[in-house]
Design an enzyme around this catalytic site. Structure first.
Site, PDB file in Angstrom:
ATOM      1  N   TYR A 145       0.861  -1.189   0.000  1.00 45.80           N
ATOM      2  CA  TYR A 145       0.000   0.000   0.000  1.00 45.80           C
ATOM      3  C   TYR A 145       0.891   1.230   0.000  1.00 45.80           C
ATOM      4  O   TYR A 145       1.881   1.273   0.740  1.00 45.80           O
ATOM      5  CB  TYR A 145      -0.885   0.027   1.255  1.00 45.80           C
TER       6      TYR A 145
ATOM      7  N   GLU B 265      -0.371   4.911  -0.281  1.00 46.85           N
ATOM      8  CA  GLU B 265      -1.074   6.191  -0.395  1.00 46.85           C
ATOM      9  C   GLU B 265      -0.101   7.359  -0.266  1.00 46.85           C
ATOM     10  O   GLU B 265       0.764   7.359   0.621  1.00 46.85           O
ATOM     11  CB  GLU B 265      -2.138   6.329   0.698  1.00 46.85           C
TER      12      GLU B 265
ATOM     13  N   ASP C 232      -7.518  14.582 -24.149  1.00 43.13           N
ATOM     14  CA  ASP C 232      -7.608  13.158 -23.811  1.00 43.13           C
ATOM     15  C   ASP C 232      -7.010  12.396 -24.988  1.00 43.13           C
ATOM     16  O   ASP C 232      -7.656  12.216 -26.020  1.00 43.13           O
ATOM     17  CB  ASP C 232      -9.074  12.768 -23.583  1.00 43.13           C
TER      18      ASP C 232
ATOM     19  N   THR D 214      -4.806   6.918 -21.176  1.00 46.19           N
ATOM     20  CA  THR D 214      -4.605   5.565 -20.680  1.00 46.19           C
ATOM     21  C   THR D 214      -3.222   5.132 -21.156  1.00 46.19           C
ATOM     22  O   THR D 214      -2.598   5.800 -21.989  1.00 46.19           O
ATOM     23  CB  THR D 214      -5.676   4.591 -21.229  1.00 46.19           C
TER      24      THR D 214
ATOM     25  N   LYS E 198      -3.231   1.513 -24.794  1.00 47.72           N
ATOM     26  CA  LYS E 198      -3.715   1.472 -26.183  1.00 47.72           C
ATOM     27  C   LYS E 198      -2.496   1.532 -27.103  1.00 47.72           C
ATOM     28  O   LYS E 198      -1.673   0.618 -27.072  1.00 47.72           O
ATOM     29  CB  LYS E 198      -4.728   2.599 -26.409  1.00 47.72           C
TER      30      LYS E 198
ATOM     31  N   ARG F 132      -2.815  -1.894 -18.356  1.00 47.56           N
ATOM     32  CA  ARG F 132      -4.062  -1.137 -18.204  1.00 47.56           C
ATOM     33  C   ARG F 132      -3.905  -0.161 -17.054  1.00 47.56           C
ATOM     34  O   ARG F 132      -3.816  -0.564 -15.895  1.00 47.56           O
ATOM     35  CB  ARG F 132      -5.227  -2.084 -17.948  1.00 47.56           C
TER      36      ARG F 132
END
Ligand code: DSN
Length: 423
Positions: free
Chosen positions: A58, A60, A204, A230, A233, A239
């Site tokens: 983790y 954060e 975008d 993203t 692609k 991903r």
């Protein structure tokens, strides 16, 4: 790979049912001609990075500013990804933590708008994205989405309409980019309109990030306040997603991603993004990006020669949007038939589509995946011929013809192994 040496031995031992499904998917990805323009094949290195023990942490916060201890290595991994993104795209600041494109875009709204504010983007049926203010999305429900489109006669963005709308509505945020845009995005024109109307311009570039990185599409960096993308692609990473911006917006963007919207970053994905960014900085990636576009143009020409109606008359990038109305086959019927023929596409609305999104007139195809397998312009006439035969077979319900195409496709694809696959 033999049954004695499974690709994922621990998985096969613990959960043979799941392992068999993964294996079947690998075989499917090997045997088929994958033409969905938002998909790709990642390298073995990216696959390995995304399956590491970084999964167990983790984290954060951001490098050097975490809420959990034990970040000695994670901080370095995330810093590598950030620095590689900054260098590859030539941006001041990069946030590599968004879980995917939609959360990345939500973080942009959180950073620059208040609920009820007016936001502007391209309408989904015109080629935009759900998160650009479309009604069914949270972004169209929590904000007042005003939408622009493309001209009916030539399928191009009408910048007079965009300017008029922006000056009348004064949106806080303008999104440019989309999911079914076959033409070069004029970031300079959007930049001018955003400046005139006092909006934050968000580019975008999810679909074209790899083309930008490889020099095959102009960069939005001089014009956009924020760049959202993203990573899976044309960029050929795992991903995930990134937000990049000018220094003046860095704090707002970081605060919006964490703690505004997300919890702990997916460190294994961050690592795989770092690997993909390293690969995208290689000279071979420039060749890849150029080939993606060359293949798409050659495929578009071959389809036009076979009488297909292409939105905007062709393509400048990796993507082709076909309106199948003249072929008298609905997009969904064609897409499902092509799938049975081993050609994987998605049905898609076309601008001004009289049909519904779940049963539209078009099919969207693209060349990122086939280019990753090494197919070149010399193969595009064959690909167009298969699509033509497949659509004709769909119209007649000719399953034998579809099966014959499937065998031919598998034979060609067997000669072009896919990155990351072992079959
Ligand atoms: N689902 C993506 C695409 O296929 O274009 C966009 O988010």
């Amino acid at each position: 790979m033999t049954a004695e040496q499974p690709r994922h031995p621990a998985l096969a031992a613990t959960d043979p049912e799941l392992a068999a499904l993964v294996r079947a998917e690998e075989q499917l990805q090997a045997d088929t001609l994958r033409l969905i323009p938002s998909e790709n094949y990642v390298s073995q290195a990216v696959l390995e990075a995304s399956g590491t023990v970084l999964q167990n942490k983790y984290s954060e916060g951001y490098p050097g500013r975490r809420y959990y201890e034990g970040q000695q290595n994670i901080d370095l991994v995330e810093t590598l990804a950030i620095e590689r993104a900054r260098s590859l795209f030539g941006v001041d600041h990069a946030n590599v933590q968004p879980y995917s494109g939609s959360p990345a875009n939500l973080a942009v709204y959180l950073a620059f708008a208040e609920p009820g504010d007016t936001v502007m983007g391209m309408a989904l049926p015109m080629g935009g994205h759900l998160t650009h203010g479309w009604g069914v999305s949270a972004t169209g429900r929590w904000f007042r989405g005003v939408q622009y489109g493309v001209r009916q006669d030539d399928g191009r963005i009408d910048f007079d309409q965009v300017r008029e709308l922006a000056m009348k509505e004064r949106p806080k945020v303008i999104f440019c980019g989309g999911t079914a845009l076959p033409r070069t995005i004029d970031f300079a024109a959007f930049g001018e309109i955003a400046q005139e109307s006092g909006a934050v311009l968000v580019a975008d570039v999810a679909h074209i990030a790899g083309l930008i990185a490889g020099g095959a599409h102009p960069s939005p960096v001089p014009y956009a306040d924020v760049i959202s993308t993203t990573t899976h692609k044309t960029l050929r990473g795992p991903r995930g997603a990134m937000l990049m911006c000018r220094e003046e917006h860095a704090k707002a963007v970081d605060k919006a991603v964490f703690p505004g919207l997300q919890g702990g970053p997916h460190n294994q994905t961050t690592a795989a993004i770092a690997v993909a960014l390293k690969e995208a900085a290689l000279p071979s990636f420039r060749t890849y990006a150029e080939s993606v576009v060359a293949n798409a143009k050659a495929l578009a020409e071959a389809l036009l020669a076979r009488g297909f109606d292409l939105v905007s008359g062709g393509t400048d990038n990796h993507l082709i949007l076909m309106d199948l109305t003249p072929k008298e086959v609905p997009g969904k019927v064609a897409a499902k038939a092509l799938d049975r023929a081993g050609i994987v596409v998605n049905y898609n609305t076309v601008p001004y589509d009289p049909r519904k999104p779940f049963d539209p007139s078009g099919v969207r195809i693209g060349t990122p995946s086939l280019t990753s397998r090494g197919l070149g312009v010399e193969h595009m006439a064959q690909v167009a011929e298969w699509i033509d035969r497949g659509v004709a077979a769909a119209a007649k319900g000719d399953e034998e013809a579809l099966a014959a195409i499937r065998a031919e496709v598998a034979e060609l694809m067997a000669a072009y192994p896919a990155p990351g696959l072992t079959v």
